[in-house]
Design an enzyme around this catalytic site. Structure first.
Site, PDB file in Angstrom:
ATOM      1  N   GLY A 153       0.833  -1.193   0.000  1.00  0.00           N
ATOM      2  CA  GLY A 153       0.000   0.000   0.000  1.00  0.00           C
ATOM      3  C   GLY A 153       0.867   1.243   0.000  1.00  0.00           C
ATOM      4  O   GLY A 153       2.038   1.194   0.389  1.00  0.00           O
TER       5      GLY A 153
ATOM      6  N   GLN B 162       3.088   9.952   1.065  1.00  0.00           N
ATOM      7  CA  GLN B 162       4.428   9.360   1.040  1.00  0.00           C
ATOM      8  C   GLN B 162       5.203   9.740  -0.209  1.00  0.00           C
ATOM      9  O   GLN B 162       6.403   9.493  -0.283  1.00  0.00           O
ATOM     10  CB  GLN B 162       4.320   7.839   1.162  1.00  0.00           C
ATOM     11  CG  GLN B 162       3.700   7.417   2.492  1.00  0.00           C
ATOM     12  CD  GLN B 162       3.584   5.921   2.596  1.00  0.00           C
ATOM     13  OE1 GLN B 162       2.601   5.354   2.154  1.00  0.00           O
ATOM     14  NE2 GLN B 162       4.603   5.272   3.146  1.00  0.00           N
TER      15      GLN B 162
ATOM     16  N   HIS C 155      -3.540   1.143   7.859  1.00  0.00           N
ATOM     17  CA  HIS C 155      -2.234   1.819   7.832  1.00  0.00           C
ATOM     18  C   HIS C 155      -2.284   3.022   6.871  1.00  0.00           C
ATOM     19  O   HIS C 155      -1.822   4.115   7.204  1.00  0.00           O
ATOM     20  CB  HIS C 155      -1.160   0.804   7.402  1.00  0.00           C
ATOM     21  CG  HIS C 155       0.232   1.345   7.347  1.00  0.00           C
ATOM     22  ND1 HIS C 155       1.227   0.929   8.214  1.00  0.00           N
ATOM     23  CD2 HIS C 155       0.810   2.263   6.533  1.00  0.00           C
ATOM     24  CE1 HIS C 155       2.346   1.586   7.928  1.00  0.00           C
ATOM     25  NE2 HIS C 155       2.125   2.394   6.912  1.00  0.00           N
ATOM     26  N   GLU C 156      -2.850   2.810   5.673  1.00  0.00           N
ATOM     27  CA  GLU C 156      -2.855   3.885   4.666  1.00  0.00           C
ATOM     28  C   GLU C 156      -3.819   5.004   5.050  1.00  0.00           C
ATOM     29  O   GLU C 156      -3.498   6.185   4.884  1.00  0.00           O
ATOM     30  CB  GLU C 156      -3.201   3.337   3.276  1.00  0.00           C
ATOM     31  CG  GLU C 156      -2.275   2.258   2.737  1.00  0.00           C
ATOM     32  CD  GLU C 156      -0.791   2.552   2.890  1.00  0.00           C
ATOM     33  OE1 GLU C 156      -0.408   3.731   2.928  1.00  0.00           O
ATOM     34  OE2 GLU C 156      -0.011   1.601   2.991  1.00  0.00           O
TER      35      GLU C 156
ATOM     36  N   HIS D 143      -2.192   7.269   7.342  1.00  0.00           N
ATOM     37  CA  HIS D 143      -1.311   8.225   6.643  1.00  0.00           C
ATOM     38  C   HIS D 143      -2.094   9.445   6.177  1.00  0.00           C
ATOM     39  O   HIS D 143      -1.616  10.579   6.279  1.00  0.00           O
ATOM     40  CB  HIS D 143      -0.688   7.571   5.400  1.00  0.00           C
ATOM     41  CG  HIS D 143       0.617   6.874   5.657  1.00  0.00           C
ATOM     42  ND1 HIS D 143       1.701   7.502   6.227  1.00  0.00           N
ATOM     43  CD2 HIS D 143       1.020   5.604   5.388  1.00  0.00           C
ATOM     44  CE1 HIS D 143       2.710   6.640   6.313  1.00  0.00           C
ATOM     45  NE2 HIS D 143       2.326   5.483   5.820  1.00  0.00           N
TER      46      HIS D 143
HETATM   47 ZN    ZN Z   1       3.291   3.710   5.777  1.00  0.00          ZN
END
Ligand code: ZN
Length: 178
Positions: A34, A39, A130-131, A134
Site C-alpha cells: 500500500g 508518502q 495503515h494507509e 497516513h
Molecule cells: Zn506507511
C-alpha cells in the site's frame, strides 16, 4: 507532510491519474502492499493498495481487481483484532507488531468518482488501516505499544535527524517543532 491531514480529492485530472500510476509503480518497486499520496509528497485523500503479491491471508467482499486506487476513503464497522508485523516505506528499517481491527469496511470513490464500498479482513484490512492513518497524518509508530516504541526510540530519532538534515532550512525550522 507525513503529519498533515490530506485534502479531499474532488476532481480527477490527468495529473491525478498520472500521480496514481506513479504511486502504483513506487509501491511495487518498494515491495509494498500500500502507499498513501502523503508518502510521495502530496497531502491528498488518495491511496493505492495491492496485497496480491503477499502470501499473508486476506479477503475482500465484494471483490475488486487490484491494484486499488481509492479517493477519500473512510473506514467503518471495525470488527475483532489482529496483531501483525508492519513496516512503512516512509520509516525504513522499522518493523513491529501493531494491533489493528481484523475486519473493516472501506467506503471511498474510484478514479471515476464512483462510490466504492467493500469489507476486508486480514492483510487487506491491515493495509487499509495503515494507509488511511497516513491520510490523517498518523504514522504506525503511534500505533505501537509503549514498550515497542521505546525499543525503536534511538532508531526513530536518527531517522528524524536525517530527514531534518535533508530539508531546506525554512522547512527544517517548521518541522523541528512537530
Ligand atoms: Zn506507511
Amino acid at each position: 507532510m507525513l503529519r498533515e491531514k490530506g485534502r479531499r480529492v474532488e476532481r480527477v485530472t490527468p495529473e491525478l491519474r498520472q500521480l496514481v500510476a506513479d504511486m502504483i509503480e513506487t509501491m511495487y518497486a518498494a515491495n509494498g502492499v500500500g502507499l498513501a499520496a502523503h508518502q510521495v509528497g502530496h497531502a491528498l485523500q488518495l491511496m493505492v493498495m495491492d496485497v496480491t503479491p503477499s502470501d499473508q491471508p486476506w479477503s475482500m467482499t465484494p471483490a475488486r481487481p487490484m491494484p486499488l486506487a481509492l479517493l477519500n476513503p473512510v473506514l467503518s464497522d471495525p470488527q475483532d483484532e489482529q496483531i501483525g508485523d508492519e513496516g512503512c516505506l516512509s520509516v525504513p528499517e522499522v518493523s513491529a507488531p501493531i494491533r489493528r481491527a481484523a475486519q473493516v469496511t472501506v467506503t471511498a470513490q474510484d478514479l471515476n468518482l464512483q462510490p466504492v464500498t467493500f469489507t476486508c479482513a486480514g492483510l487487506l484490512a491491515r493495509a487499509a488501516q495503515h494507509e488511511v492513518d497516513h491520510l490523517h497524518g498518523i504514522l504506525f509508530l503511534e500505533r505501537m505499544d509503549a514498550a515497542t516504541r521505546a525499543s525503536f526510540a534511538g532508531k526513530i530519532k536518527k531517522l528524524q535527524k536525517e530527514t531534518l538534515a535533508a530539508l531546506p532550512p525554512a522547512r527544517r525550522r517548521a518541522a523541528a517543532v512537530l
